[in-house]
Enzyme design. Structure first.
Site, mmCIF file in Angstrom:
data_model
loop_
_atom_site.group_PDB
_atom_site.id
_atom_site.type_symbol
_atom_site.label_atom_id
_atom_site.label_comp_id
_atom_site.label_asym_id
_atom_site.label_seq_id
_atom_site.Cartn_x
_atom_site.Cartn_y
_atom_site.Cartn_z
ATOM 1 C CG ASN A 7 -1.845 1.224 1.253
ATOM 2 O OD1 ASN A 7 -1.441 2.327 0.890
ATOM 3 N ND2 ASN A 7 -3.078 1.028 1.679
ATOM 4 C CD GLU A 34 -4.984 4.208 1.059
ATOM 5 O OE1 GLU A 34 -5.594 5.289 1.051
ATOM 6 O OE2 GLU A 34 -4.395 3.775 2.062
ATOM 7 C CG ASP A 149 -4.612 -2.043 3.399
ATOM 8 O OD1 ASP A 149 -4.976 -2.712 4.383
ATOM 9 O OD2 ASP A 149 -4.528 -0.804 3.394
ATOM 10 C CG ASN A 151 -7.944 -1.219 5.882
ATOM 11 O OD1 ASN A 151 -7.130 -0.707 6.652
ATOM 12 N ND2 ASN A 151 -8.256 -0.676 4.713
ATOM 13 C CG ASP A 220 -0.579 -4.164 4.254
ATOM 14 O OD1 ASP A 220 -1.158 -3.638 3.292
ATOM 15 O OD2 ASP A 220 -0.279 -3.546 5.301
ATOM 16 C CG ASP A 249 0.098 5.022 6.094
ATOM 17 O OD1 ASP A 249 0.144 4.557 4.925
ATOM 18 O OD2 ASP A 249 -0.886 5.634 6.534
ATOM 19 C CG HIS A 250 0.097 0.237 4.484
ATOM 20 N ND1 HIS A 250 -0.722 -0.796 4.849
ATOM 21 C CD2 HIS A 250 -0.665 1.359 4.544
ATOM 22 C CE1 HIS A 250 -1.939 -0.330 5.120
ATOM 23 N NE2 HIS A 250 -1.929 0.978 4.944
#
Length: 259
Positions: A7, A34, A149, A151, A220, A249-250
């Site tokens: 991501n 994303e 991802d 989530n 992930d 951030d991933h």
DNA sequence: ATGGTCGAAACTCGA
């Protein structure tokens, strides 16, 4: 074949860092999430210059997924079946033929916060649609990879501070149960096939010094069909790149597959 | 209890 999911949190902001990582890691096949870009605005030529075929399923500003591959991407399908009215770009799949033909699905599962509410309802409905597609793919009895991802924090051991996520859409019992319903069709969590125990994360929030405190979560994932799991030779989380300048951030989750 | 940070794009929303 080295296969990754990452991501990137915006292709425009991350193009340079992504090129650096691709040169170092040299993955054969990558699912990106994303991209936050339309298909037209995606900088295809940068990645074609590195020797990748690329297919995108984007939209303006939010969401968006893409596949990068050193081998041709065949039979590309965009969008998760089951709701013609769903305009969010979160699913793309293609076939890559190496030693074996592999069906590779890149997904960006809805965040679902705040829960309860319409966004959480959308998340759970999306996961049920994904379960149906995952079941169809299993019936092919071919190697299938569901990479992205999710989530979803599958278990408390997948969070540094599980109590902080107790009421969050990423960890609520209904989210975990929906994730297990997909796994229980017959998929293998590639990371958990190789590594046991707590302390392994793929996401650290930008806020409150989460990276510096190692306050991470494992969201992930790559789920492997039995025929893909047979070919699994290794799994790593490229954690180090979270400490670089202008990181996502991933971080990437990478597997080695004998395919 | 709150606020803390990013990206895309627009004067805010989604994460």
């Amino acid at each position: 074949m080295k296969i990754a999911t990452f991501n990137i949190n915006g292709i425009k902001a991350r193009a340079e860092a992504l090129v650096t990582w691709l040169r170092e890691a040299e993955p054969d096949l990558v699912a990106l999430q994303e991209i936050k870009s339309t298909d037209e605005a995606f900088p295809h030529e940068i990645f074609e210059g590195l020797g990748y075929f690329i297919e995108t399923h984007g939209q303006k500003s939010f969401n968006g997924v893409a596949l990068l591959s050193k081998l041709p991407l065949e039979d590309v399908e965009r969008g998760l079946p089951g709701d013609d009215g769903d305009e969010q770009a979160r699913w793309i799949e293609a076939t890559v033929v190496g030693k074996r033909a592999v069906r590779f699905c890149g997904l960006y599962l809805p965040n679902g916060n705040p829960a309860p509410g319409p966004k959480y309802d959308y998340k759970l409905a999306w996961m049920e649609r994904m379960r149906a597609r995952a079941a169809e793919l299993l019936a092919s009895e071919e190697p299938v990879i569901l990479a992205g991802d999710y989530n979803v924090i599958p278990q408390d051991e997948d969070a540094a501070k599980p109590e902080a996520w107790r009421e969050d859409a990423l960890a609520l019992p209904d989210s975990r149960a929906a994730f297990r319903r997909i796994v229980n069709l017959g998929y293998t969590d590639a990371f958990r096939a190789e590594v046991e125990g707590p302390g392994h994360y793929t996401f650290w929030d930008y806020q409150a010094g989460a990276w510096q405190r190692n306050n991470g979560i494992r969201i992930d994932h790559m789920l492997l069909s039995p025929q893909a799991a047979d070919l699994l030779r290794g799994v790593t989380i490229d954690k180090e790149i979270r400490g670089r300048d202008k990181p996502s951030d991933h971080v990437p989750l990478v597997i080695e597959l004998d395919a």
